[in-house]
Write a protein that holds these residues in place. Sequence first.
Motif, PDB file in Angstrom:
ATOM      1  N   THR A  50       0.837  -1.217   0.099  1.00  0.00           N
ATOM      2  CA  THR A  50       0.033   0.054   0.141  1.00  0.00           C
ATOM      3  C   THR A  50       1.014   1.186   0.014  1.00  0.00           C
ATOM      4  O   THR A  50       0.478   2.364  -0.507  1.00  0.00           O
ATOM      5  N   ALA A  51       2.135   1.298   0.653  1.00  0.00           N
ATOM      6  CA  ALA A  51       2.856   2.397   0.711  1.00  0.00           C
ATOM      7  C   ALA A  51       3.287   2.683  -0.650  1.00  0.00           C
ATOM      8  O   ALA A  51       3.281   3.784  -1.265  1.00  0.00           O
ATOM      9  N   HIS A  54       1.043   4.132  -3.363  1.00  0.00           N
ATOM     10  CA  HIS A  54       0.541   5.514  -3.082  1.00  0.00           C
ATOM     11  C   HIS A  54       1.852   6.402  -3.119  1.00  0.00           C
ATOM     12  O   HIS A  54       1.788   7.597  -3.147  1.00  0.00           O
ATOM     13  N   ASP A  55       3.155   5.732  -3.574  1.00  0.00           N
ATOM     14  CA  ASP A  55       4.211   6.579  -3.587  1.00  0.00           C
ATOM     15  C   ASP A  55       4.218   7.145  -4.806  1.00  0.00           C
ATOM     16  O   ASP A  55       4.435   6.509  -5.926  1.00  0.00           O
ATOM     17  N   PRO A  56       4.327   8.518  -4.876  1.00  0.00           N
ATOM     18  CA  PRO A  56       4.476   9.120  -6.241  1.00  0.00           C
ATOM     19  C   PRO A  56       5.876   9.162  -7.015  1.00  0.00           C
ATOM     20  O   PRO A  56       5.877   9.328  -8.270  1.00  0.00           O
ATOM     21  N   ARG A  57       6.714   8.289  -6.249  1.00  0.00           N
ATOM     22  CA  ARG A  57       8.038   8.022  -6.950  1.00  0.00           C
ATOM     23  C   ARG A  57       8.061   6.876  -7.810  1.00  0.00           C
ATOM     24  O   ARG A  57       9.104   6.304  -8.180  1.00  0.00           O
ATOM     25  N   ILE A  58       7.075   5.988  -7.544  1.00  0.00           N
ATOM     26  CA  ILE A  58       6.994   4.819  -8.368  1.00  0.00           C
ATOM     27  C   ILE A  58       6.180   4.889  -9.500  1.00  0.00           C
ATOM     28  O   ILE A  58       4.890   5.146  -9.528  1.00  0.00           O
ATOM     29  N   LEU A 301      11.386   5.834  -9.662  1.00  0.00           N
ATOM     30  CA  LEU A 301      12.026   6.834 -10.331  1.00  0.00           C
ATOM     31  C   LEU A 301      13.242   7.220  -9.641  1.00  0.00           C
ATOM     32  O   LEU A 301      13.997   8.352 -10.047  1.00  0.00           O
ATOM     33  N   GLY A 352      -4.250   3.737  -4.911  1.00  0.00           N
ATOM     34  CA  GLY A 352      -3.652   4.850  -5.422  1.00  0.00           C
ATOM     35  C   GLY A 352      -4.206   5.444  -6.493  1.00  0.00           C
ATOM     36  O   GLY A 352      -5.495   5.069  -6.932  1.00  0.00           O
ATOM     37  N   VAL A 353      -3.439   6.208  -7.370  1.00  0.00           N
ATOM     38  CA  VAL A 353      -4.122   6.775  -8.408  1.00  0.00           C
ATOM     39  C   VAL A 353      -4.434   6.021  -9.666  1.00  0.00           C
ATOM     40  O   VAL A 353      -5.455   6.055 -10.445  1.00  0.00           O
TER      41      VAL A 353
ATOM     42  N   GLN B 363       4.126  17.963  -5.733  1.00  0.00           N
ATOM     43  CA  GLN B 363       3.410  17.292  -6.815  1.00  0.00           C
ATOM     44  C   GLN B 363       2.504  18.209  -7.523  1.00  0.00           C
ATOM     45  O   GLN B 363       1.901  19.035  -6.750  1.00  0.00           O
ATOM     46  N   LYS B 391      -6.018  11.084  -3.799  1.00  0.00           N
ATOM     47  CA  LYS B 391      -5.227   9.752  -3.704  1.00  0.00           C
ATOM     48  C   LYS B 391      -3.843   9.760  -3.366  1.00  0.00           C
ATOM     49  O   LYS B 391      -3.514   8.827  -3.129  1.00  0.00           O
ATOM     50  N   GLU B 394      -2.196   9.496   1.125  1.00  0.00           N
ATOM     51  CA  GLU B 394      -2.053   8.506   1.962  1.00  0.00           C
ATOM     52  C   GLU B 394      -0.165   8.291   2.015  1.00  0.00           C
ATOM     53  O   GLU B 394       0.148   8.175   3.081  1.00  0.00           O
ATOM     54  N   TYR B 395       0.362   8.573   0.820  1.00  0.00           N
ATOM     55  CA  TYR B 395       1.696   8.689   1.044  1.00  0.00           C
ATOM     56  C   TYR B 395       2.477   9.691   2.068  1.00  0.00           C
ATOM     57  O   TYR B 395       3.335   9.230   2.800  1.00  0.00           O
ATOM     58  N   TYR B 396       1.586  10.699   1.765  1.00  0.00           N
ATOM     59  CA  TYR B 396       2.324  11.725   2.939  1.00  0.00           C
ATOM     60  C   TYR B 396       1.808  11.516   4.500  1.00  0.00           C
ATOM     61  O   TYR B 396       2.508  11.914   5.197  1.00  0.00           O
ATOM     62  N   ARG B 398       1.817   8.745   5.548  1.00  0.00           N
ATOM     63  CA  ARG B 398       2.702   7.946   6.304  1.00  0.00           C
ATOM     64  C   ARG B 398       4.007   8.656   6.568  1.00  0.00           C
ATOM     65  O   ARG B 398       4.849   8.337   7.566  1.00  0.00           O
ATOM     66  N   ALA B 412       9.005  12.281  -7.448  1.00  0.00           N
ATOM     67  CA  ALA B 412       7.692  12.049  -7.790  1.00  0.00           C
ATOM     68  C   ALA B 412       7.380  12.304  -9.500  1.00  0.00           C
ATOM     69  O   ALA B 412       8.092  13.027  -9.937  1.00  0.00           O
TER      70      ALA B 412
END
Lengths: 410, 456
Positions: A50-51, A54-58, A301, A352-353, B363, B391, B394-396, B398, B412
């Motif tokens: 789940t992390a 939601h991680d924008p660097r993935i 990334l 996530g997105v 972002q 969406k 959730e990352y933040y 954490r 990002a």
Amino acid sequence: MAADPETLIERITDYASRPDPYPLYAELREHGVARQQNGSYLVGTYHEITALLHDPRISSDRRNRTEPDEAGDEEQGIPPSFIGLDDPEHHRLRSLAMRSFGPPHNPGRIDALHGEITRIVQDLLAQLRTRDRIDLVDEFAYPLPVTVICRLLGVPTEDEPTFRGWSDTIVSGLDPARGADPTERQRAAADARRAMGIYLGELAASRRGNPGADMLSAFATDPGPDHGGFNQIEIMTTAVLLLIAGHETTVNLITNGMLTLLRHPEALERLRDEPALMPRAVEELLRYEPPVQMLPQRTPLADIEINGVTVPRGAPLILVLASGSRDPRRFPEPDRFDPGREDNQHLGFGGGVHSCFGAPLARLETQAALTALIQHLDAPRLVEDPPPYRRSPVLRGPRHLLIDHDRAGG
Amino acid sequence: MNGDPRDGRIVIVGASLAGLRAAETLRDEGFAGSLTLIGDEAQPPYDRPPLSKQVLLGRVSAGDTGLPRRRPVDAHWRLGVRATGLDPLGKRVLLADGTEEPYDRLLIATGTRARPWPNPEEAALEGVFTLRTSGDAAGLAARLDAGPRRVLVIGAGFTGSEIASGCIERGLAVTVAERGPAPLVGALGGTLGALAAKLQRAHGVDLRCGVTVTALEGDRAGRLIGARFSDGTRIDADVAVVALGAVRNTEWVAESGIAAGPRGVTCDAGCRAFDMYGIVTDDVFAAGDVARFPHPLFEYQLLSLEHWGNAVAQAEVAAHNMVNPGPRRRPHLTVPAFWSSQFGLNIKSVGVPTFSDQVVIAQGSLKELRLVAVYGYRGRVTAAVSVNQAKSLEYYQRLIETAAPFPPAPGAADQGESPAPVPSDVPDPKVLSHGPTVALTGHLPDRRLTLVQPGR
């Protein structure tokens, strides 16, 4: 002898593991993050997945891999659809597609399909009830979602044999194992995507003059928001994605669902008595036997640390959703099928997105399908267990599911 | 407390979101004793967020926002009667109708009310509203239906901004008066405040910042006709909505010796109320908007949160702790979160944006109206606010929970065009004209000042 964690992906994708990959997932969870011999990284624990979702660097774009594969080579085919793109481009295309599929522009679209889905289910069931032995896949679980997605998109159902071939080839290109000749397989997949894209693009273009209520008509004619609508290539990639996703996943959810209920007769009886429990039971199926087992196309990334392991930028990162949904650190008694399970935030639709675009449709179809099957099939029983499986370890499900039942009136 | 904590007599004062969820949790946890809910509003518990959104737009009627019930609570409901006092020694709640309710354990969940316009004569003019209750919303919605010539919204916090957005969506002329430099500054700081200002103006709001309303004018029949501002200007308006934040409903316990004041009822991490000497009680609990509690993620500062999610989470913790012995009790550690919809935007926040010294657009971009702003305090992430990109939060969350370094690690896919942190420009709470939805009720983190209440 303890098996080598670096061979997990080989063992998971081995066809012999298809009926029951879950012990391998348990082994994967022991290792947290498992680097594979081929340089990819497997993640199988719930909280880490789940992390990462939601991680924008993935990135979901395979072109960001250090060693891009054929599927990412634009000369071979057409560019990625939004499932293989990152924001902001992903968001723009997904939002455009959503305009004719769901809220805010079309909030009633899926609910309005309820009557039609019920009719299709009843038609298919009427045929099943005339025979003692049925193949649930070919005679029910496959035709239902295909008919629905074809009506929704505006694709003639008669063309099904044509696009079924393309679809099979595309799905085999997703296989993350570097088997005998991955290059050849991926080249074939890219060719199939292009062929299917041209077919769907021409269909959409033909609607420009006389648009219908279908999504291809909307794709071709919707002027879109400020930044504009789809161009022709985007119509092709988006339509290919929706047609494949609409008929390669729900078939497995329905089939896995019926298989699971037949393996748990007490659950089947309970659902017969309490039909209102079905929505919750479908969520449990998405957790327990999900149609999408893993997301094979993620790439960091930047160098990222997961559970003390650094996954380098550009390395293939595979999120094993089906393993995360069986993680005992998140779900009590994870290997028990409990149709009344509460607090069931499973990974069946990702997260996530990129969380599943078609989830509301898949839910509706599966709820209607399983409700009708258990109400109308009398004393259904499995002919063989395990059944024969399809090749794909990613979109996993039986190729056939033979069921005997007491024929109506007989 | 004697005997089985799952037996005895529990009284909950406040029959809104926190009170209802606490009652349900008590029964879920096996509380088998007598349960009483006291509420000053006559109707059963209802949801408030829709009042400034769907109800003002006429999509939902004010009477139709009743809260869904999770389970039967088998409670004695005393609705439409206000609690007026608390006798902690005699263990009873005194009520406005002269009766009283004895308790073994008490939950204070009396929430807040709208801060009234300070001039009572002007506040009584026909056309002057506040918005907190379902009755307020019904009256305002009816008035907007009648097509006023101009609506004045006083205060551009979340409620005021949502009201202004609803009016614009209905095609009404709107003036917004905000004492601060921009809308939402009190809750989100300078960067997103500037964005909100631009957006409101682009939607046609007559936004006036850095001004206060000095007078509301009425005609001889007692109807609102206009307003004057501190910059000397004046407008015609036939509706004014006073959106100057909330007042905590603590007066009824003011003389009881419980640590209660304008900033709320102070409690510990387990929702147990303190008394005026800072000694924790074991039979009086607090939850929801009225509670003020220490949060370990924010250096144990006392926080008051006017958030729907906090009311639910804190009520559940309080109820659990009311029927469990010490070692089984849980702390309330939920990361604060809230949302708002206005001017076509979905705004969502996690953490405490006012607990910050810097902010960065991590972002997306302000230009695209799709972004995540991340807030940091002394080099660690303390909050994130998304605009049309919920969406990603959730990352933040954490990162906040793990006290991750600020600014967040780059990489990002949709990284902002100028990922350089700037000062977050959160105002000193002393100068706020209306409460933000998160109030740091201790000191501002980088200023180490305490607020003294003179004369108490």
